[in-house]
Motif scaffolding. Structure first.
Motif, mmCIF file in Angstrom:
data_model
loop_
_atom_site.group_PDB
_atom_site.id
_atom_site.type_symbol
_atom_site.label_atom_id
_atom_site.label_comp_id
_atom_site.label_asym_id
_atom_site.label_seq_id
_atom_site.Cartn_x
_atom_site.Cartn_y
_atom_site.Cartn_z
ATOM 1 N N TYR A 38 0.833 -1.205 0.000
ATOM 2 C CA TYR A 38 0.000 0.000 0.000
ATOM 3 C C TYR A 38 0.868 1.256 0.000
ATOM 4 C CZ TYR A 38 -4.009 2.963 1.221
ATOM 5 O OH TYR A 38 -5.005 3.907 1.220
ATOM 6 N N LYS A 86 0.234 3.156 -3.478
ATOM 7 C CA LYS A 86 -0.931 4.003 -3.270
ATOM 8 C C LYS A 86 -0.938 5.191 -4.228
ATOM 9 C CE LYS A 86 -4.398 6.199 -1.284
ATOM 10 N NZ LYS A 86 -5.792 5.833 -1.605
ATOM 11 N N GLU A 88 -5.521 0.933 -4.326
ATOM 12 C CA GLU A 88 -6.285 1.063 -3.086
ATOM 13 C C GLU A 88 -6.502 -0.302 -2.464
ATOM 14 O OE1 GLU A 88 -7.001 2.416 -0.343
ATOM 15 O OE2 GLU A 88 -8.146 4.117 -1.166
ATOM 16 N N TRP A 119 -5.988 2.059 5.344
ATOM 17 C CA TRP A 119 -6.905 2.050 4.218
ATOM 18 C C TRP A 119 -8.352 1.822 4.700
ATOM 19 C CZ3 TRP A 119 -2.690 -1.333 4.594
ATOM 20 C CH2 TRP A 119 -2.973 -2.630 5.069
#
Length: 366
Positions: free
Chosen positions: A280, A284, A289, A313
């Motif tokens: 992530y 990102k 996502e 997240w």
């Protein structure tokens, strides 16, 4: 006239003899059982065991006799006395079935389906014991070098593949029998859908109503519907703050969205989470996502897990544990589990773990 009556009666008796069902005899022993103890023949239902018959131990042995109420019905022989509890799965079918029960192992033989079941269980245990021995040596033998440990783990991977192939072969060879169909229902969810689907198609119609097979088929249908290349299924759940959101809210706004099924109580999920955190952080900004779907049932435990694991997240859940609606829609039977979805709604990959997550993203988000 009397002759005609006798001839008619003889015809009825002959017809009855032709239609009479063949009976079964179950002869068994239960280790440590005393004369006078009770042994039960039981059916397993959604609400537990249901006693169908009982018999008394005499001379260290017990016996049941009867006529099967269906073709090769799966039943259970159970014995309980104080701290001693024993059980054996058997198929009640015409013939003589031999059952030997002990606290360590129960063995059944004597008729076609019981021989198939016992042979399968023996082979399954042999494979499992061999793999366990290799795993134990690789993880507990302090004299092994790192290279030797890696080598053993590679051997273990090979044994797993070999064992899986052998089990699938045995299922394929016997799926036309009641025992094979039952075993497919019991073990099918542990194999790849691509391997299980053709076996389901080989099950004869009279056996297809087996409850475990019905559940397996439902699971396979869901997995096929949500496999790579298929369009994703949308769902709506609540955030930890109680706001309802949809998966589509994220899929449509990002190049790739990873749906991560997890729970705060799940050890493997917690060990896997650093890999998701790393992916992530790295991707990102490139349009990646993550949407966490928690199989928690306690709100505070869910929130604490999010904080402890440094999850930043979006999160969703209905706090129904294994009855989580989204998990059902995607055929999730174990966690952690992941589904990677492209912005156009196409499922790109399933069950990415460890380094495979970043490797896939590196391929997609160049």
């Amino acid at each position: 006239m009397k002759k005609m009556v006798w001839f008619a009666a003889a015809g009825v008796m002959a017809l009855a003899a032709c239609q009479e069902k063949a009976g079964y005899t179950i002869k068994g022993t239960a280790e440590g059982a005393s004369d006078g103890d009770i042994v039960y023949l039981q059916n397993r239902t959604e609400n537990g065991f249901e006693a169908l018959d009982s018999t008394v131990v005499k001379g260290g042995a017990f016996e049941f006799k009867g006529v099967p109420d269906s073709v090769a019905a799966l039943r259970y022989i159970t014995y309980s006395n104080g701290d001693s509890h024993m059980a054996a799965m058997i198929f009640v079918e015409p013939g003589t079935v031999t059952v030997n029960m002990s606290a360590q192992e129960s063995r059944v033989s004597g008729t076609a389906n019981n021989d198939v079941m016992q042979g399968f269980m023996d082979e399954y245990k042999r494979i499992n014991d061999e793999m366990e021995s290799i795993y134990k040596k690789a993880t507990t033998d302090s004299t092994l070098t790192a290279a030797q440990q890696d080598s053993l783990m590679k051997v273990l991977d090979g044994k797993e593949a070999e064992g899986t192939g052998r089990i699938l072969q045995m299922l394929s060879e016997n799926v036309d029998k009641a025992a094979g169909a039952e075993l497919l229902g019991m073990f099918g969810m542990g194999f790849e859908v691509a391997d299980v689907q053709p076996l389901l198609e080989k099950v004869p119609a009279p056996l297809a109503s087996n409850p475990s097979l019905v559940r397996l088929k439902e699971y396979v249908d869901v997995r096929v519907k949500t496999s790579e290349g298929q369009k994703y299924t949308d769902f709506a759940l609540d955030t930890p703050e109680g706001k309802q959101v949809k998966l589509s809210d994220y899929v449509t706004k990002n190049k790739y969205t990873l749906v991560d099924f997890w729970a705060s109580w799940c050890g493997p999920c917690r060990r896997e989470m650093p890999n998701v955190v790393a992916a992530y952080a790295k991707y990102k900004a490139k349009g990646f996502e993550v949407v966490g779907v928690s199989l928690d049932s306690n709100l505070e435990s869910w929130k604490k897990g999010i904080a402890d694991l440094k999850i930043t997240w979006p999160q969703m859940s209905d706090l129904k544990g294994w009855k989580n609606e989204a998990a059902g829609l995607y055929g999730v039977r174990s966690i952690p589990a992941t589904v990677l979805i492209a912005q156009d709604g196409t499922i790109v990959a399933r069950d990415l773990r460890g380094e495979d997550i970043e490797a896939k993203l590196a391929e997609l988000l160049k």
